[in-house]
Design a protein around this motif. Structure first.
Motif, PDB file in Angstrom:
ATOM      1  N   ALA A  24      12.397  -0.294 -12.749  1.00 53.55           N
ATOM      2  CA  ALA A  24      13.254   1.324 -12.899  1.00 53.55           C
ATOM      3  C   ALA A  24      12.603   1.662 -11.600  1.00 53.55           C
ATOM      4  N   PHE A  25      11.331   1.068 -10.685  1.00 55.32           N
ATOM      5  CA  PHE A  25      11.127   1.981 -10.038  1.00 55.32           C
ATOM      6  C   PHE A  25      11.494   1.144  -8.662  1.00 55.32           C
ATOM      7  N   VAL A  26      11.305  -0.506  -9.145  1.00 55.09           N
ATOM      8  CA  VAL A  26      11.942  -1.166  -7.850  1.00 55.09           C
ATOM      9  C   VAL A  26      13.447  -1.100  -7.641  1.00 55.09           C
ATOM     10  N   SER A  27      13.880  -0.953  -9.195  1.00 49.88           N
ATOM     11  CA  SER A  27      15.647  -0.057  -8.887  1.00 49.88           C
ATOM     12  C   SER A  27      15.797   0.659  -7.308  1.00 49.88           C
ATOM     13  N   ARG A  28      15.284   2.157  -8.850  1.00 48.03           N
ATOM     14  CA  ARG A  28      14.986   3.237  -8.049  1.00 48.03           C
ATOM     15  C   ARG A  28      14.555   3.210  -6.284  1.00 48.03           C
ATOM     16  N   ILE A  29      13.768   2.360  -5.447  1.00 48.27           N
ATOM     17  CA  ILE A  29      13.196   2.410  -4.039  1.00 48.27           C
ATOM     18  C   ILE A  29      13.948   1.405  -3.338  1.00 48.27           C
ATOM     19  N   LEU A  39      12.404   1.784   0.125  1.00 48.45           N
ATOM     20  CA  LEU A  39      11.845  -0.087   0.385  1.00 48.45           C
ATOM     21  C   LEU A  39      12.305  -0.490   1.689  1.00 48.45           C
ATOM     22  N   GLN A  40      13.387  -0.429   2.205  1.00 49.19           N
ATOM     23  CA  GLN A  40      14.395  -0.932   3.152  1.00 49.19           C
ATOM     24  C   GLN A  40      12.510   0.318   4.357  1.00 49.19           C
ATOM     25  N   ARG A  41      12.571   1.496   4.210  1.00 52.73           N
ATOM     26  CA  ARG A  41      11.769   2.403   4.801  1.00 52.73           C
ATOM     27  C   ARG A  41      10.416   1.280   5.463  1.00 52.73           C
ATOM     28  N   ALA A  42       9.366   1.450   4.568  1.00 53.11           N
ATOM     29  CA  ALA A  42       8.734   0.564   3.861  1.00 53.11           C
ATOM     30  C   ALA A  42       8.150  -0.574   4.977  1.00 53.11           C
ATOM     31  N   ALA A  43       9.573  -1.553   3.912  1.00 53.13           N
ATOM     32  CA  ALA A  43       9.851  -2.675   5.184  1.00 53.13           C
ATOM     33  C   ALA A  43       9.957  -2.880   6.162  1.00 53.13           C
ATOM     34  N   GLY A  44      10.855  -1.764   7.114  1.00 56.71           N
ATOM     35  CA  GLY A  44      10.812  -1.735   8.515  1.00 56.71           C
ATOM     36  C   GLY A  44       9.268  -0.714   9.463  1.00 56.71           C
ATOM     37  N   HIS A  45       8.763  -0.665   8.417  1.00 50.06           N
ATOM     38  CA  HIS A  45       6.927   0.370   8.993  1.00 50.06           C
ATOM     39  C   HIS A  45       6.069  -1.024   9.613  1.00 50.06           C
ATOM     40  N   HIS A  46       6.897  -2.278   8.408  1.00 50.25           N
ATOM     41  CA  HIS A  46       5.449  -3.511   8.936  1.00 50.25           C
ATOM     42  C   HIS A  46       6.356  -4.892   9.330  1.00 50.25           C
ATOM     43  N   GLY A  47       7.298  -4.155   9.010  1.00 44.56           N
ATOM     44  CA  GLY A  47       7.979  -5.752  10.326  1.00 44.56           C
ATOM     45  C   GLY A  47       8.222  -6.983   9.053  1.00 44.56           C
ATOM     46  N   LEU A  48       8.369  -6.287   7.794  1.00 46.08           N
ATOM     47  CA  LEU A  48       9.290  -7.342   6.949  1.00 46.08           C
ATOM     48  C   LEU A  48      10.887  -6.850   6.521  1.00 46.08           C
ATOM     49  N   SER A  49      11.604  -6.698   7.759  1.00 47.27           N
ATOM     50  CA  SER A  49      12.709  -5.921   6.909  1.00 47.27           C
ATOM     51  C   SER A  49      13.997  -7.365   6.811  1.00 47.27           C
ATOM     52  N   ALA A  50      13.253  -8.172   7.390  1.00 49.20           N
ATOM     53  CA  ALA A  50      14.061  -9.572   7.530  1.00 49.20           C
ATOM     54  C   ALA A  50      14.533 -10.244   5.852  1.00 49.20           C
ATOM     55  N   ILE A  51      12.525  -9.688   5.640  1.00 44.24           N
ATOM     56  CA  ILE A  51      13.185 -10.748   3.828  1.00 44.24           C
ATOM     57  C   ILE A  51      13.024  -9.891   2.637  1.00 44.24           C
ATOM     58  N   VAL A  52      13.634  -8.087   3.056  1.00 41.05           N
ATOM     59  CA  VAL A  52      13.872  -7.610   1.571  1.00 41.05           C
ATOM     60  C   VAL A  52      14.615  -8.207   0.851  1.00 41.05           C
ATOM     61  N   ILE A  70       0.874  -1.480   0.174  1.00 32.91           N
ATOM     62  CA  ILE A  70       0.002   0.309   0.166  1.00 32.91           C
ATOM     63  C   ILE A  70       0.978   1.379  -0.245  1.00 32.91           C
ATOM     64  N   GLU A  71       1.997   1.428   1.239  1.00 30.49           N
ATOM     65  CA  GLU A  71       2.817   2.288   0.977  1.00 30.49           C
ATOM     66  C   GLU A  71       3.456   2.529  -0.324  1.00 30.49           C
ATOM     67  N   LEU A  72       4.364   1.235  -1.087  1.00 21.01           N
ATOM     68  CA  LEU A  72       4.724   1.574  -2.282  1.00 21.01           C
ATOM     69  C   LEU A  72       4.509   1.460  -3.649  1.00 21.01           C
ATOM     70  N   SER A  73       2.920   1.267  -3.512  1.00 23.75           N
ATOM     71  CA  SER A  73       1.967   1.672  -4.583  1.00 23.75           C
ATOM     72  C   SER A  73       2.150   3.151  -4.633  1.00 23.75           C
ATOM     73  N   ALA A  74       1.929   3.816  -3.415  1.00 21.73           N
ATOM     74  CA  ALA A  74       2.092   5.153  -3.046  1.00 21.73           C
ATOM     75  C   ALA A  74       2.600   5.768  -4.019  1.00 21.73           C
ATOM     76  N   GLU A  75       4.095   5.234  -3.627  1.00 19.05           N
ATOM     77  CA  GLU A  75       5.432   5.602  -4.102  1.00 19.05           C
ATOM     78  C   GLU A  75       4.687   6.042  -5.513  1.00 19.05           C
ATOM     79  N   LEU A  76       4.880   4.608  -6.017  1.00 18.32           N
ATOM     80  CA  LEU A  76       4.922   4.779  -7.929  1.00 18.32           C
ATOM     81  C   LEU A  76       4.098   5.663  -8.703  1.00 18.32           C
ATOM     82  N   ALA A  77       2.815   5.600  -7.347  1.00 22.34           N
ATOM     83  CA  ALA A  77       1.658   6.426  -8.514  1.00 22.34           C
ATOM     84  C   ALA A  77       1.967   8.070  -8.537  1.00 22.34           C
TER      85      ALA A  77
END
Length: 264
Positions: free
Chosen positions: A238-243, A249-262, A63-70
């Motif tokens: 290219a968006f994935v490369s940028r984040i 990407l790392q910040r969004a993962a941290g917000h939702h407890g997913l840092s371990a699988i980035v 949800i966070e990253l789709s808003a970033e892509l938009a």
């Protein structure tokens, strides 16, 4: 050929295309002309694209990253409810421009859809109840009489059907849920991934996580688009490369407890 190599072959992207960020193409033309990005989500995916049952608010890494892509595309995001069983049809019928809910890069999906580079990866985990006398550790799972639930359409389904030799695989189809089947005693354990396991551990005091003693079946997750529009695939990739590079990407993962699988 492993999954990552299959992604590179399937994508067919050149370095120049990936570095430009936004390329012309049918989907990009529509997004720009309408200023709307249609994003498929599965609203029951905890930590990824989850609709809170009380507030109805959508939360999660995608949800966070789709808003970033938009935002990068100067468009507003419009969410389209999807699921793993309907994923291919939803993209094929142009119900959405991109699926952003941690899509496992399965070979059968890669034959039908185009994928970006992976941004997350997860192994398979087991959830049982703390009071369950049948499954207490990973080695208890594949035994005669053990009922192992999987959500129909998820990547766990074909893997567990292939890997389990003695236990019985039970496919759970909506509106039934793995949790209800487990609590009711109709199954002994259910298989899930890292994000969904967080949901149970965060919210269910009866839940017990059973981890494999060594990697069991690690799968990369990516964003998926309809095949045939290489320019749009390159734009999302290219968006994935940028984040990955700029820390989003790392910040969004941290917000939702997913840092371990980035995937960095």
């Amino acid at each position: 050929m492993n999954v990552l190599n299959r992604w590179m072959v399937a994508a067919g992207l050149c370095l120049a295309a990936c570095s430009t960020g936004v390329l012309a193409g049918p989907v990009m033309d529509r997004v720009q002309s309408q200023s709307v990005l249609k994003v498929c989500i599965w609203p029951d995916y905890y930590g990824v694209t989850y609709r809170h049952p009380r507030t109805q608010e959508l939360v999660g890494i995608d949800i966070e990253l789709s808003a970033e892509l938009a935002r990068d595309l100067k468009a507003k995001v419009e969410y389209v409810e999807s699921s793993f069983p309907t994923l291919i049809e939803d993209l094929g019928q142009d119900r959405c421009d991109v699926a952003m809910y941690a899509i496992g890069m399965l070979s059968q999906r890669m034959e039908k859809l185009a994928f970006t580079q992976p941004y997350l990866r997860s192994d398979i985990y087991a959830i049982t109840t703390k009071s369950n006398a049948v499954v207490k550790q990973w080695s208890d799972i594949d035994k005669p009489g053990v009922m192992v639930a999987v959500q129909a359409g998820t990547f766990m389904e074909p893997i567990m059907l292939q890997r389990l030799k003695s236990a019985t695989v039970v496919k759970i189809k909506l509106p039934a849920t793995r949790e209800r089947e487990l609590v009711a005693g109709r199954v002994d354990v259910f298989m899930t991934d890292y994000p969904y396991s967080r949901r149970l551990l965060d919210n269910a005091d009866w839940a017990k996580l059973v981890e494999p003693p060594e990697p069991f079946s690690v799968l990369p997750y990516a964003y998926a688009v309809k095949r045939g529009d290489d320019a749009w695939l390159a734009t999302v990739d290219a968006f994935v490369s940028r984040i990955k590079a700029d820390g989003r990407l790392q910040r969004a993962a941290g917000h939702h407890g997913l840092s371990a699988i980035v995937v960095r």
